[in-house]
Design an enzyme around this catalytic site. Structure first.
Site, PDB file in Angstrom:
ATOM      1  N   HIS A 130      -3.410   8.757  -4.752  1.00  0.00           N
ATOM      2  CA  HIS A 130      -4.874   8.402  -4.940  1.00  0.00           C
ATOM      3  C   HIS A 130      -5.544   9.629  -4.917  1.00  0.00           C
ATOM      4  O   HIS A 130      -5.592  10.296  -3.877  1.00  0.00           O
ATOM      5  CB  HIS A 130      -5.218   7.417  -3.790  1.00  0.00           C
ATOM      6  CG  HIS A 130      -4.530   6.138  -4.235  1.00  0.00           C
ATOM      7  ND1 HIS A 130      -4.622   5.177  -3.137  1.00  0.00           N
ATOM      8  CD2 HIS A 130      -3.902   5.490  -4.979  1.00  0.00           C
ATOM      9  CE1 HIS A 130      -3.999   3.746  -3.628  1.00  0.00           C
ATOM     10  NE2 HIS A 130      -3.742   4.269  -4.724  1.00  0.00           N
TER      11      HIS A 130
ATOM     12  N   ASP B  69      -2.185   4.478 -11.347  1.00  0.00           N
ATOM     13  CA  ASP B  69      -2.976   5.456 -12.018  1.00  0.00           C
ATOM     14  C   ASP B  69      -4.295   5.237 -12.570  1.00  0.00           C
ATOM     15  O   ASP B  69      -4.691   5.852 -13.522  1.00  0.00           O
ATOM     16  CB  ASP B  69      -2.151   6.621 -12.512  1.00  0.00           C
ATOM     17  CG  ASP B  69      -0.792   6.853 -12.109  1.00  0.00           C
ATOM     18  OD1 ASP B  69      -0.695   7.050 -10.792  1.00  0.00           O
ATOM     19  OD2 ASP B  69       0.253   6.908 -12.854  1.00  0.00           O
TER      20      ASP B  69
END
Ligand code: IMP
Length: 432
Positions: free
Chosen positions: A41, A13
């Site tokens: 993503h 992340d």
């Protein structure tokens, strides 16, 4: 010809999707090489809509790029089918001219998820806190040499043979593990139901068939192209380099062997989802602010795959220094710098305290890592909106100073610093 890998240097992340989205137009091929649909993503469409991708590479909506899932990726055929359909529903092209799946990727099937639910349950307080996508069990069957690859999945005869042989070995194995707790899961009770599975996956088989790529032939044909290798998760979740056992079941830090440069992505602060220590976890009010509000704050810190809130911490220099070395990172890109725009003061972790000693190197011993306390320096914030900055000269001095500190601690130059989700909200420091 260039071969560059984008690698997360924290706990996933980090904002890899944004950087890949930004730089991918200079590449011919963008390839995922590990992980599965545990990944998330986030990319932005030219109209400013946020899209979350789990398996498709982050450049899939960019024209002129061929996207591929290489052999190391674990593919859930049902999830991938849905992801492609959803993207098509938004008006984007996903067809064999811009997307392919290696014939050697391993299939992540329904029983992998069931097995994971049982494993996590059985571990109780020692659970890993996985995404429950069956990633660990898919890796188990792969490395136990009991997995199914895409080529075989597409062949109905091979798929059926696999399902028929699997129940015996897999069920015996699961039964051994669970002999004392006697779970009532389907696999243990009945084994994998071949007919049910053949039905369940039939549509995905037909849908994904046109995307199959002979990986060896493809690599030969496109060897002189510019390739961008896209990792999922991050160094500290790498099964060998990360905070074992609270890691994923693959190697984000090992891109294909012809990689020439490795760009490390680091968020301005640290986040972690799932179990495992986050030494620099922020004070509750700061953490709440950083996390933001789900669906309201741009880039709010909630897992897109599971919806879980991410724990938020200050930037951790011990982890950064370790990660850039263990992953052989050449340069860094910083993301989400603008999230500090309102901060009076910012903490940076420069070492850990463990009992009476000060550690500047990441402790591999999990029992030590569990107990470390961060040693901070405090630097002034910039208290200014930076989201409209486009070049280094637009930025407050405190912002530049923060980046310099990071460069000093990590020992790597910063190339890009990102101040928002849009591609243009990125400042290029090369030559600065
Ligand atoms: P798994 O990959 O689902 O087996 O989960 C193992 C650990 O990695 C858990 O702590 C997950 O929360 C974490 N994890 C897996 N994928 C991601 C990701 O894409 N971002 C952040 N954490 C992840």
């Amino acid at each position: 010809m260039t071969k560059i890998a984008i690698i997360g240097t924290q706990f996933g992340d980090e904002g890899k999707g944004k950087i890949i989205d930004l730089v991918s137009p200079s590449f011919d091929v963008v390839a995922r090489y590990q992980g599965g649909h545990n990944a998330e993503h986030t990319i932005m469409t030219p109209r400013g809509k946020e899209i979350i991708l789990h398996l498709l590479p982050s450049s899939i909506i960019k024209p002129g790029i061929y996207n591929i899932l290489l052999a190391g990726v674990l593919v859930d055929p049902l999830e991938l089918t849905n992801e492609i359909k959803e993207l098509r529903g938004l008006g984007y092209r996903v067809d064999p001219s811009n997307f392919g799946i290696s014939n050697r990727t391993h299939m992540n099937l329904d029983f992998h998820k069931e097995y994971e639910r049982m494993m996590e349950d059985k571990k109780g307080k020692d659970a890993v806190g996985t995404t429950m996508k069956g990633i660990g069990p898919t890796a188990i069957t792969k490395y136990a040499r009991e997995g199914l690859r895409f080529r075989e999945f597409l062949n109905p005869d091979s798929f059926e043979r696999y399902l028929e042989s699997l129940p015996r070995s897999y069920r015996n194995w699961v039964q051994k593990i669970f002999k004392s707790s006697k779970p009532s899961g389907n696999i243990v009770a009945k084994g994998v139901d071949t007919c049910k599975y053949l039905d369940m996956y039939q549509e995905a088989q037909e849908f994904l068939r046109p995307f199959i790529v002979d990986e060896a032939g493809f690599l030969k044909k496109r060897k002189n192209d510019n390739w961008l290798y896209e990792s999922a998760q991050g160094c500290m979740l790498d099964i060998d380099a990360g905070t074992y056992p609270y890691v994923t079941s693959s190697n984000p830090i090992l891109p294909p062997s012809d990689t020439e440069e490795r760009w490390g992505i680091s968020k301005a602060y640290t986040t972690r989802v799932g179990y495992g220590n986050l030494p620099t976890q922020m004070e509750p009010d700061k953490e709440k602010f950083m996390r933001g509000r789900k669906g309201v704050t741009p880039g709010a810190e909630y897992g897109a795959t599971t919806g879980r809130p991410r724990n938020c911490g200050w930037w951790d220099g011990v982890i950064a220094e370790y990660a850039v070395n263990v992953a052989a990172i050449d340069e860094l890109d910083m993301t989400k710098m603008d999230r500090f725009d309102e901060f009076e003061k910012i903490k940076i972790c420069i070492a850990y305290k463990y009992r009476d000693s000060k550690l500047t190197e990441f402790p591999v011993d999990r029992y030590v890592f569990e107990q470390v306390e961060p040693v901070y320096i405090e630097v002034p914030g910039w208290k200014k909106d930076t989201t409209n900055a486009r070049e280094p000269g637009d930025l407050p001095q405190e912002f530049i100073d923060y980046l310099k500190r990071i460069e000093d601690i990590a020992g790597r130059k910063i190339h890009y610093a990102s101040v928002g989700q849009k591609a243009e909200q990125t400042i290029d420091f090369s030559g600065y």
